[in-house]
Design a protein around this motif. Structure first.
Motif, PDB file in Angstrom:
ATOM      1  N   THR A 105       0.829  -1.207   0.000  1.00  0.00           N
ATOM      2  CA  THR A 105       0.000   0.000   0.000  1.00  0.00           C
ATOM      3  C   THR A 105       0.865   1.259   0.000  1.00  0.00           C
ATOM      4  O   THR A 105       0.476   2.277  -0.583  1.00  0.00           O
ATOM      5  CB  THR A 105      -0.948   0.022   1.217  1.00  0.00           C
ATOM      6  OG1 THR A 105      -0.194   0.085   2.436  1.00  0.00           O
ATOM      7  CG2 THR A 105      -1.843  -1.203   1.231  1.00  0.00           C
ATOM      8  N   GLU A 106       2.027   1.190   0.631  1.00  0.00           N
ATOM      9  CA  GLU A 106       2.926   2.350   0.612  1.00  0.00           C
ATOM     10  C   GLU A 106       3.487   2.559  -0.790  1.00  0.00           C
ATOM     11  O   GLU A 106       3.654   3.699  -1.235  1.00  0.00           O
ATOM     12  CB  GLU A 106       4.056   2.160   1.620  1.00  0.00           C
ATOM     13  CG  GLU A 106       5.027   3.332   1.716  1.00  0.00           C
ATOM     14  CD  GLU A 106       4.353   4.644   2.072  1.00  0.00           C
ATOM     15  OE1 GLU A 106       4.848   5.710   1.626  1.00  0.00           O
ATOM     16  OE2 GLU A 106       3.326   4.626   2.799  1.00  0.00           O
ATOM     17  N   THR A 163      -4.227   2.262   1.092  1.00  0.00           N
ATOM     18  CA  THR A 163      -3.722   2.552   2.434  1.00  0.00           C
ATOM     19  C   THR A 163      -4.876   2.809   3.389  1.00  0.00           C
ATOM     20  O   THR A 163      -4.923   2.248   4.496  1.00  0.00           O
ATOM     21  CB  THR A 163      -2.795   3.786   2.416  1.00  0.00           C
ATOM     22  OG1 THR A 163      -1.679   3.528   1.562  1.00  0.00           O
ATOM     23  CG2 THR A 163      -2.295   4.116   3.822  1.00  0.00           C
ATOM     24  N   HIS A 197      -1.810   2.874   9.522  1.00  0.00           N
ATOM     25  CA  HIS A 197      -2.385   2.962   8.173  1.00  0.00           C
ATOM     26  C   HIS A 197      -3.481   4.022   8.079  1.00  0.00           C
ATOM     27  O   HIS A 197      -3.605   4.692   7.046  1.00  0.00           O
ATOM     28  CB  HIS A 197      -2.917   1.598   7.746  1.00  0.00           C
ATOM     29  CG  HIS A 197      -1.837   0.576   7.544  1.00  0.00           C
ATOM     30  ND1 HIS A 197      -0.874   0.694   6.559  1.00  0.00           N
ATOM     31  CD2 HIS A 197      -1.545  -0.570   8.210  1.00  0.00           C
ATOM     32  CE1 HIS A 197      -0.039  -0.323   6.617  1.00  0.00           C
ATOM     33  NE2 HIS A 197      -0.432  -1.109   7.610  1.00  0.00           N
ATOM     34  N   GLY A 228      -3.141   7.157   5.710  1.00  0.00           N
ATOM     35  CA  GLY A 228      -4.175   7.330   4.694  1.00  0.00           C
ATOM     36  C   GLY A 228      -4.809   8.701   4.742  1.00  0.00           C
ATOM     37  O   GLY A 228      -4.993   9.358   3.700  1.00  0.00           O
TER      38      GLY A 228
END
Length: 396
Positions: A326-327, A338, A360, A364
């Motif tokens: 996700t990063e 994210t 997260h 986000g």
């Protein structure tokens, strides 16, 4: 809630806890940011919000008293928005005025026939909060978790709770962005699960619908008080020009949602967001996959055995690997995965996963420029509490 209720052009204003890096990104607009219906004034490095006096005209219509339970009418909107650092819609103040007329001695219990209590920002209007300008910063911090139930994501702001049902059912506003007005009124029963349910575009619509549900309950013998209360709610909704039907804002939210997430209400992204930018479609991670992974991370039945330790360590490594994916998405300009991962971990609810949820979610919300939601996340996870004893603001 009608978009026409607020005619001042909206510009975003940062939260009180906005960091210097984010300030620099908005340098072009930070000098004249407007907290819609008012101004954001910076003093000693902090932003303080004031509401234009013309916007308070809707507050206290057809009410003769100069002060309602400790807060002067012309200051009600200013005080609530200063403390919560959120824009409050017209229906919020109209609902308070309706409650004051229904039960002048105790407006917060105006809906007691249905077991509904006004809480959260209504505590301020009732004059129950020990408010004074000198303790504003302290109140702002406490407001982040005031009546914030276990599964309340930052988008959710509790305004009503239902008592006498043995549940943790509560209602509140749901915002896609902390700098915008709410898109609908929602409910959650934190004693059951994380599910968020839509109930219309304003408090009148939500309460009308709730009472209708109560009237259908066969266990209630005398439904006359409920019928009478529902009719009063309907009449005042019409009086204040609030529709009981699905709002335009709610429809727009549904169309813009990237993915529903585990709580069901989903989230709205940015111009790069897409229904293709989900964990399932980008990384082949289904809800079932995530649920199994979370269960493995949180297993404690065999944690003291070597095989249990290895299983848990392997699950943690996989969760860390998903975080790296996700990063990588974020570095490519895709922020959706994210936030989706953070919300779903938060909804799973186990305290073992709090460090992952916090990381997260904060990341986000920062990516989407919703720093105030980041601040609420941090405060909530640090004080996340099950149950319904959730009053945090100091009371008189």
């Amino acid at each position: 809630m009608s978009s026409g209720d607020h005619v001042v052009e909206r510009k975003r204003s940062p939260s009180v806890h906005q960091d210097e890096e984010h300030d620099s990104k908005r340098a072009k607009t930070s000098e004249d940011d407007v907290h819609t219906n008012g101004s954001a004034h910076k003093k000693n490095g902090k932003h303080h919000f004031s509401v234009a006096s013309s916007q308070s005209d809707s507050v206290g219509n057809e009410t003769s008293s100069q002060a309602i339970h400790g807060i002067e009418q012309e200051h009600m909107q200013e005080v609530v928005e200063n403390v919560y650092r959120l824009r409050m819609p017209k229906d919020f103040f109209d609902f308070w005025n309706f409650s004051c007329r229904t039960n002048p001695m105790n407006p917060r219990m105006a809906l007691s026939a249905a077991g509904i209590e006004l809480v959260g920002p209504f505590d301020i209007l009732a004059g129950d909060v020990d408010y004074k300008p000198s303790n504003l910063l302290e109140l702002q911090d406490l407001a982040n978790t005031h009546w914030r139930y276990y599964y309340d994501v930052p988008e959710f702001q509790t305004c009503l709770r239902v008592t006498g049902m043995g549940s943790q059912l509560h209602y509140g506003y749901f915002r896609d962005d902390p700098y915008d007005l709410p898109v609908f009124v929602a409910s959650n029963d934190a004693g059951k699960d994380c599910k968020i349910t839509e109930h219309g575009g304003n408090l009148f619509a939500a309460v009308h619908k709730l009472i209708e549900t109560m009237r259908d309950d066969p266990s209630i013998e005398d439904r006359t008080p409920l019928a009478e209360l529902q009719e009063v709610v309907k009449l005042h909704a019409e009086k204040f020009n609030h529709s009981l039907a699905l709002s335009v804002e709610t429809r727009a939210h549904r169309q813009a949602v990237v993915t529903s997430t585990w709580h069901g209400a989903g989230f709205v992204g940015n111009e790069k967001s897409s229904s293709d930018n989900t964990l399932a479609k980008r990384h082949h991670l289904s809800d079932k996959d995530l649920l199994h992974l979370f269960e493995e991370v949180c297993r404690e039945d065999d944690i003291h055995e070597e095989v249990g330790k290895q299983r848990k360590a392997k699950a943690e490594e996989k969760l860390d690997a998903i975080g790296k994916l996700t990063e990588k998405d974020a570095q490519d300009g895709i922020y959706d995965t994210t936030l989706e991962l953070g919300i779903n971990i938060f909804c799973y609810g186990n305290t073992i996963l709090h460090k992952y949820a916090k990381a997260h979610l904060e990341r986000g919300y920062e990516l989407f420029g919703r720093d105030f939601f980041r601040d609420i996340t941090k405060a909530h996870i640090e004080k996340r509490t099950r149950g319904d004893e959730l009053s945090r603001l100091p009371m008189k």
